[in-house]
Write a protein that holds these residues in place. Structure first.
Motif, PDB file in Angstrom:
ATOM      1  N   GLN A 125       0.823  -1.204   0.000  1.00  0.00           N
ATOM      2  CA  GLN A 125       0.000   0.000   0.000  1.00  0.00           C
ATOM      3  C   GLN A 125       0.862   1.262   0.000  1.00  0.00           C
ATOM      4  N   GLU A 126       2.063   1.157  -0.522  1.00  0.00           N
ATOM      5  CA  GLU A 126       2.969   2.287  -0.632  1.00  0.00           C
ATOM      6  C   GLU A 126       3.106   2.702  -2.083  1.00  0.00           C
ATOM      7  N   GLY A 127       3.133   3.995  -2.312  1.00  0.00           N
ATOM      8  CA  GLY A 127       3.324   4.517  -3.649  1.00  0.00           C
ATOM      9  C   GLY A 127       4.471   5.497  -3.684  1.00  0.00           C
ATOM     10  N   PHE A 128       4.998   5.720  -4.859  1.00  0.00           N
ATOM     11  CA  PHE A 128       6.068   6.688  -5.022  1.00  0.00           C
ATOM     12  C   PHE A 128       5.581   8.091  -4.668  1.00  0.00           C
ATOM     13  N   THR A 129       6.501   8.947  -4.270  1.00  0.00           N
ATOM     14  CA  THR A 129       6.200  10.343  -3.997  1.00  0.00           C
ATOM     15  C   THR A 129       6.893  11.220  -5.036  1.00  0.00           C
ATOM     16  N   GLU A 130       6.827  12.537  -4.808  1.00  0.00           N
ATOM     17  CA  GLU A 130       7.443  13.455  -5.757  1.00  0.00           C
ATOM     18  C   GLU A 130       8.947  13.632  -5.539  1.00  0.00           C
ATOM     19  N   VAL A 131       9.473  13.160  -4.412  1.00  0.00           N
ATOM     20  CA  VAL A 131      10.888  13.340  -4.093  1.00  0.00           C
ATOM     21  C   VAL A 131      11.663  12.124  -4.573  1.00  0.00           C
ATOM     22  N   ILE A 132      12.643  12.337  -5.426  1.00  0.00           N
ATOM     23  CA  ILE A 132      13.352  11.223  -6.058  1.00  0.00           C
ATOM     24  C   ILE A 132      14.181  10.436  -5.053  1.00  0.00           C
ATOM     25  N   ARG A 133      14.729  11.095  -4.035  1.00  0.00           N
ATOM     26  CA  ARG A 133      15.529  10.384  -3.039  1.00  0.00           C
ATOM     27  C   ARG A 133      14.667   9.431  -2.226  1.00  0.00           C
ATOM     28  N   THR A 134      13.460   9.851  -1.920  1.00  0.00           N
ATOM     29  CA  THR A 134      12.532   8.971  -1.211  1.00  0.00           C
ATOM     30  C   THR A 134      12.166   7.762  -2.055  1.00  0.00           C
ATOM     31  N   ASN A 135      11.959   7.979  -3.344  1.00  0.00           N
ATOM     32  CA  ASN A 135      11.615   6.879  -4.242  1.00  0.00           C
ATOM     33  C   ASN A 135      12.766   5.883  -4.375  1.00  0.00           C
ATOM     34  N   ILE A 136      13.989   6.386  -4.392  1.00  0.00           N
ATOM     35  CA  ILE A 136      15.149   5.495  -4.443  1.00  0.00           C
ATOM     36  C   ILE A 136      15.217   4.626  -3.197  1.00  0.00           C
ATOM     37  N   SER A 137      14.884   5.210  -2.039  1.00  0.00           N
ATOM     38  CA  SER A 137      14.901   4.421  -0.799  1.00  0.00           C
ATOM     39  C   SER A 137      13.832   3.338  -0.811  1.00  0.00           C
ATOM     40  N   LEU A 138      12.664   3.615  -1.424  1.00  0.00           N
ATOM     41  CA  LEU A 138      11.606   2.603  -1.513  1.00  0.00           C
ATOM     42  C   LEU A 138      12.050   1.427  -2.373  1.00  0.00           C
ATOM     43  N   ILE A 139      12.835   1.701  -3.403  1.00  0.00           N
ATOM     44  CA  ILE A 139      13.336   0.632  -4.272  1.00  0.00           C
ATOM     45  C   ILE A 139      14.443  -0.147  -3.581  1.00  0.00           C
ATOM     46  N   ARG A 140      15.367   0.576  -2.979  1.00  0.00           N
ATOM     47  CA  ARG A 140      16.496  -0.088  -2.321  1.00  0.00           C
ATOM     48  C   ARG A 140      16.027  -0.962  -1.165  1.00  0.00           C
ATOM     49  N   ARG A 141      14.965  -0.583  -0.490  1.00  0.00           N
ATOM     50  CA  ARG A 141      14.455  -1.375   0.624  1.00  0.00           C
ATOM     51  C   ARG A 141      13.917  -2.719   0.167  1.00  0.00           C
ATOM     52  N   ARG A 142      13.488  -2.791  -1.088  1.00  0.00           N
ATOM     53  CA  ARG A 142      12.918  -4.030  -1.616  1.00  0.00           C
ATOM     54  C   ARG A 142      13.952  -4.876  -2.354  1.00  0.00           C
ATOM     55  N   LEU A 143      14.989  -4.255  -2.866  1.00  0.00           N
ATOM     56  CA  LEU A 143      16.024  -4.977  -3.599  1.00  0.00           C
ATOM     57  C   LEU A 143      17.364  -4.703  -2.926  1.00  0.00           C
ATOM     58  N   LYS A 144      17.700  -5.546  -1.984  1.00  0.00           N
ATOM     59  CA  LYS A 144      18.943  -5.366  -1.207  1.00  0.00           C
ATOM     60  C   LYS A 144      20.086  -6.128  -1.875  1.00  0.00           C
ATOM     61  N   THR A 145      20.379  -5.744  -3.082  1.00  0.00           N
ATOM     62  CA  THR A 145      21.435  -6.413  -3.827  1.00  0.00           C
ATOM     63  C   THR A 145      22.426  -5.381  -4.331  1.00  0.00           C
ATOM     64  N   PRO A 146      23.714  -5.675  -4.283  1.00  0.00           N
ATOM     65  CA  PRO A 146      24.708  -4.713  -4.790  1.00  0.00           C
ATOM     66  C   PRO A 146      24.671  -4.536  -6.298  1.00  0.00           C
ATOM     67  N   THR A 147      23.975  -5.429  -6.993  1.00  0.00           N
ATOM     68  CA  THR A 147      23.890  -5.280  -8.447  1.00  0.00           C
ATOM     69  C   THR A 147      22.828  -4.262  -8.873  1.00  0.00           C
ATOM     70  N   LEU A 148      22.040  -3.756  -7.922  1.00  0.00           N
ATOM     71  CA  LEU A 148      21.075  -2.699  -8.226  1.00  0.00           C
ATOM     72  C   LEU A 148      21.832  -1.381  -8.323  1.00  0.00           C
TER      73      LEU A 148
END
Length: 466
Positions: A125-148
């Motif tokens: 139930q989470e969606g992206f926001t207008e701040v790009i740094r916040t959106n990057i954190s939402l992605i990194r939290r789901r893909l904890k891989t150094p290849t990202l």
């Protein structure tokens, strides 16, 4: 002051650090006053050293202290203005021909909320926001891989909008990434405010009604596409991200498909395909059959249709076309009106106008039933709602002028248009054309996670080789 024309939100504070002249440049409402007071007014002002020089202060800020997590050295006025307008604090030291920028952003932003355009029952139930740094954190939290990997660039000669390329290095093709990187670097726009500014530059076939790149505001969908070997693009200032390349069958898949049993997900996916057929072809097919091929109906149904059409003053083709335009007007009004009065549009359009039109004989009752079924079907696949609205009108014109022959011609042009799209070597019509057995089955039938564990899905599977 000259470059920024002494703008009212420009703050230049001249201070002395350990007896040496310095200046701190910030933009009002873009920084955190708490961080500003703790870092500049507190920590740096307490720095004392005998025979202090500008180089000594510079070395202390850049090498001997941990002031902020974001700290960079800049050398030009262009970088100075860009970082200052991004919420950084710029420290100038007398006698030093470079500056230090510290990340003390504190501008107001919308908190993470539920996606408004892509609803999910069992998904996140989470969606992206207008701040790009916040959106990057939402992605990194789901893909904890150094290849990202994330690559940041600025697009727009005036806006200097931050645009981030995201991909998984061991999944995405380096050719895809390089090609997208080149296309973004060639964009010569003054401002970039939404994903719609960038999306046309990434598309391959310019005259196609469909888009071979996907937009989403869901982090889980974005991460799923990255894991398939695709490349994502995040734009600062908009919650809608871009994923490319995309194929036509992806419009009929949702995250809820992977949160339910495979048999039910397959059933719902078939319903979506049927909904697309109803939303696009049904009105035009109805007009074609009633006008040119009445023998296809049973005698009893044909009498009902004939009686209902006798009371209307317009031909069936014009009647359906006008009602469809009226529906688009009501839908657009419901979207643009404030929420407090937006619900009144459905009441006025559905109850008052619809009921009065039937009773007055301006519109036949079967037409309203047809339009209601068509409109409801189009809501099932919102990702291609724009294309569905235009195609529906084209099929009505084709069916009203040439009958089933016109429907066949329009269908042929639609299929040709879809099959002609090819981005980065991936046909938009894949995995149906070129046919890939395993990928085609997954587009229709949702496999179990036991099969997913055995096979690593990738966009390269859509190259036509089974």
């Amino acid at each position: 002051r000259t470059i920024m024309d002494n703008s009212m939100d420009l703050n230049i504070m001249e201070v002395e650090i350990s007896g040496h002249k310095c200046a701190v440049i910030t933009i009002e409402s873009m920084i955190s006053t708490v961080s500003m007071s703790q870092i500049v007014f507190g920590y740096l002002m307490d720095f004392k050293t005998p025979d202090c020089t500008g180089q000594r202060i510079f070395d202390f800020i850049t090498k001997e202290s941990l002031l902020t997590t974001e700290r960079k050295t800049i050398y030009t006025y262009g970088d100075l203005t860009r970082f200052a307008y991004s919420g950084f604090g710029v420290i100038l030291i007398d006698g030093i021909s470079k500056a230090v920028v510290l990340g003390i952003q504190g501008y107001d932003k919308r908190s993470i909320a539920e996606p408004t355009g892509e609803m999910s029952i069992k998904g996140a139930q989470e969606g992206f926001t207008e701040v790009i740094r916040t959106n990057i954190s939402l992605i990194r939290r789901r893909l904890k891989t150094p290849t990202l990997k994330f690559e940041m660039m600025q697009i727009g000669s005036k806006s200097k909008t931050d645009v981030c390329i995201a991909y998984i290095s061991d999944k995405a093709s380096s050719k895809y990434v390089d090609r997208i990187r080149r296309k973004l670097s060639k964009i010569k726009l003054e401002t970039v405010l939404t994903s719609g500014y960038i999306q046309p530059f990434l598309e391959g076939r310019k005259k196609s009604i469909f888009s071979d790149s996907l937009t989403t505001e869901r982090p889980d969908v974005f991460c799923t596409k990255l894991n398939e070997g695709k490349v994502g693009i995040l734009i600062d200032g908009t919650p809608y991200t871009i994923v490319c390349p995309s194929v036509f069958s992806e419009n009929f898949m949702t995250m809820d498909d992977y949160a339910t049993k495979p048999f039910y997900s397959t059933y719902i996916r078939l319903v979506r395909y049927a909904s697309f057929f109803l939303a696009v072809i049904m009105p035009g097919l109805y007009v074609a059959l009633v006008t040119f091929h009445p023998e296809t109906f049973t005698h009893k149904l044909l009498l009902i249709l004939a009686i209902s059409e006798e009371t209307t003053p317009y031909p069936l083709f014009m009647e359906v076309f006008i009602i469809m335009i009226m529906y688009e007007i009501l839908r657009e009004a419901g979207i643009r009106l404030p929420r407090a009065v937006g619900g009144a549009v459905s009441i006025v359009g559905g109850l008052i106008i619809g009921d009065a039109a039937v009773k007055s004989g301006l519109v036949a009752a079967p037409i309203l039933i047809l339009i209601g079924l068509t409109a409801t079907s189009s809501f099932v696949i919102p990702t291609i709602n724009e294309q569905t609205s235009i195609l529906r009108l084209l099929f009505i014109i084709a069916g009203g002028t040439l009958g089933l022959f016109g429907i066949g011609i329009a269908s042929s042009f639609l299929i040709i248009n879809v099959c002609a799209m090819n981005t980065f070597g991936i046909p938009y019509s894949a995995p149906l054309s070129p046919y890939t057995n395993s990928a085609f089955k997954e587009a229709i039938i949702r496999p179990s996670f036991r099969k997913f564990a055995k096979k690593k899905g990738n966009i390269k599977d859509y190259n036509g080789a089974d």
